[in-house]
Design a protein around this motif. Structure first.
Motif, short mmCIF file in Angstrom:
data_model
loop_
_atom_site.label_atom_id
_atom_site.label_comp_id
_atom_site.label_asym_id
_atom_site.label_seq_id
_atom_site.Cartn_x
_atom_site.Cartn_y
_atom_site.Cartn_z
N LEU A 18 0.86 -1.18 0.00
CA LEU A 18 0.00 0.00 0.00
C LEU A 18 0.90 1.23 0.00
N ARG A 19 0.37 2.32 -0.52
CA ARG A 19 1.08 3.60 -0.48
C ARG A 19 0.21 4.64 0.18
N LEU A 20 0.64 5.10 1.34
CA LEU A 20 -0.08 6.15 2.05
C LEU A 20 0.44 7.51 1.61
N SER A 21 -0.47 8.44 1.48
CA SER A 21 -0.11 9.82 1.16
C SER A 21 -0.75 10.76 2.15
N CYS A 22 -0.08 11.87 2.36
CA CYS A 22 -0.57 12.89 3.29
C CYS A 22 -0.34 14.24 2.65
N ALA A 23 -1.41 14.99 2.48
CA ALA A 23 -1.30 16.31 1.85
C ALA A 23 -1.82 17.38 2.78
N ALA A 24 -1.15 18.52 2.78
CA ALA A 24 -1.58 19.65 3.60
C ALA A 24 -2.54 20.54 2.81
N SER A 25 -3.48 21.14 3.51
CA SER A 25 -4.47 22.00 2.85
C SER A 25 -3.83 23.28 2.33
N GLU A 26 -2.69 23.63 2.88
CA GLU A 26 -1.92 24.76 2.38
C GLU A 26 -0.46 24.51 2.71
N LYS A 27 0.40 25.19 2.01
CA LYS A 27 1.83 24.97 2.23
C LYS A 27 2.21 25.38 3.65
N PHE A 67 9.34 -0.61 4.41
CA PHE A 67 8.66 0.68 4.23
C PHE A 67 9.66 1.73 3.77
N THR A 68 9.19 2.66 2.96
CA THR A 68 10.02 3.77 2.49
C THR A 68 9.23 5.07 2.61
N ILE A 69 9.81 6.04 3.26
CA ILE A 69 9.17 7.34 3.40
C ILE A 69 9.79 8.31 2.41
N SER A 70 8.94 9.17 1.86
CA SER A 70 9.41 10.22 0.95
C SER A 70 8.57 11.46 1.18
N ARG A 71 9.07 12.59 0.69
CA ARG A 71 8.31 13.83 0.90
C ARG A 71 8.53 14.81 -0.24
N ASP A 72 7.59 15.71 -0.38
CA ASP A 72 7.68 16.81 -1.33
C ASP A 72 7.50 18.08 -0.51
N ILE A 73 8.62 18.72 -0.17
CA ILE A 73 8.55 19.89 0.70
C ILE A 73 7.73 21.00 0.07
N ALA A 74 7.90 21.19 -1.23
CA ALA A 74 7.18 22.28 -1.91
C ALA A 74 5.67 22.11 -1.80
N LYS A 75 5.22 20.87 -1.76
CA LYS A 75 3.78 20.60 -1.67
C LYS A 75 3.34 20.26 -0.25
N SER A 76 4.29 20.28 0.69
CA SER A 76 3.99 19.90 2.08
C SER A 76 3.28 18.55 2.12
N SER A 77 3.80 17.59 1.38
CA SER A 77 3.21 16.26 1.35
C SER A 77 4.25 15.22 1.73
N VAL A 78 3.78 14.15 2.31
CA VAL A 78 4.65 13.05 2.71
C VAL A 78 3.97 11.73 2.36
N HIS A 79 4.79 10.74 2.00
CA HIS A 79 4.26 9.46 1.54
C HIS A 79 4.94 8.32 2.26
N LEU A 80 4.24 7.20 2.34
CA LEU A 80 4.81 6.00 2.95
C LEU A 80 4.50 4.81 2.06
N GLU A 81 5.53 4.29 1.43
CA GLU A 81 5.41 3.10 0.60
C GLU A 81 5.60 1.91 1.50
N MET A 82 4.58 1.04 1.57
CA MET A 82 4.62 -0.11 2.47
C MET A 82 4.55 -1.39 1.65
N ASN A 83 5.60 -2.19 1.72
CA ASN A 83 5.68 -3.45 1.00
C ASN A 83 5.79 -4.61 1.98
#
Length: 115
Positions: A18-27, A67-83
Motif C-alpha cells: 500500500l502507499r499512504l499519502s498525506c497532503a496539507a491543505s496549504e503549504k 517501508f520507504t518514506i518520501s516527501r515533497d517539501i514544496a507541496k507539504s506532502s509526505v508518503h509512505l510506501e509499504m511493502n
C-alpha cells in the motif's frame, strides 16, 4: 487552520503493498520533519518513519527494509510506501508535519493486513 489529509489506506493481504499519502491543505513553511505514526487499540502511538528537511530518514526496526518514506517539501506532502505487509502492520496510521513551533496531524487512516 492547516489540515493534513491522509489517503491510500485499506485492506490488503499479507505480503501485499500500500502507499499512504498525506497532503496539507496549504503549504506549511519551516517544516523540520514529516512522518508517520501508527496506533492499535490499547497501545501507545508508535513512530513508524520520519524524514527531516534534509532528507534524513528513521524507521522503527519492525518496518526497516519494507517501508520507504518520501516527501515533497514544496507541496507539504509526505508518503509512505509499504511493502511485504504483515498482519502486525494493521493499525490506524497518522501523518504529521512539524515546524520549530507547531505540529500538525492528520485524522488517521486505517490499514488492515488480513487474508
Amino acid at each position: 487552520q492547516v489540515q493534513l489529509v491522509e489517503s491510500g489506506g485499506g485492506l490488503v493481504q499479507p505480503g501485499g503493498s500500500l502507499r499512504l499519502s498525506c497532503a496539507a491543505s496549504e503549504k506549511i513553511s519551516g517544516v523540520v520533519a514529516m512522518g508517520w505514526y501508527r496506533q492499535t487499540p490499547g497501545k501507545q502511538r508508535e513512530l513508524v518513519a520520519r524524514i527531516t528537511r534534509y532528507g534524513d530518514t528513521d524507521y522503527v526496526d519492525s518496518v526497516k527494509g519494507r517501508f520507504t518514506i518520501s516527501r515533497d517539501i514544496a507541496k507539504s506532502s509526505v508518503h509512505l510506501e509499504m511493502n511485504s505487509l504483515k498482519p502486525e502492520d494493521t493499525a490506524v496510521y497518522y501523518c504529521y508535519e512539524s515546524t520549530h513551533s507547531d505540529a500538525y496531524w492528520g485524522q488517521g487512516i486505517q490499514v488492515t493486513v488480513s487474508s
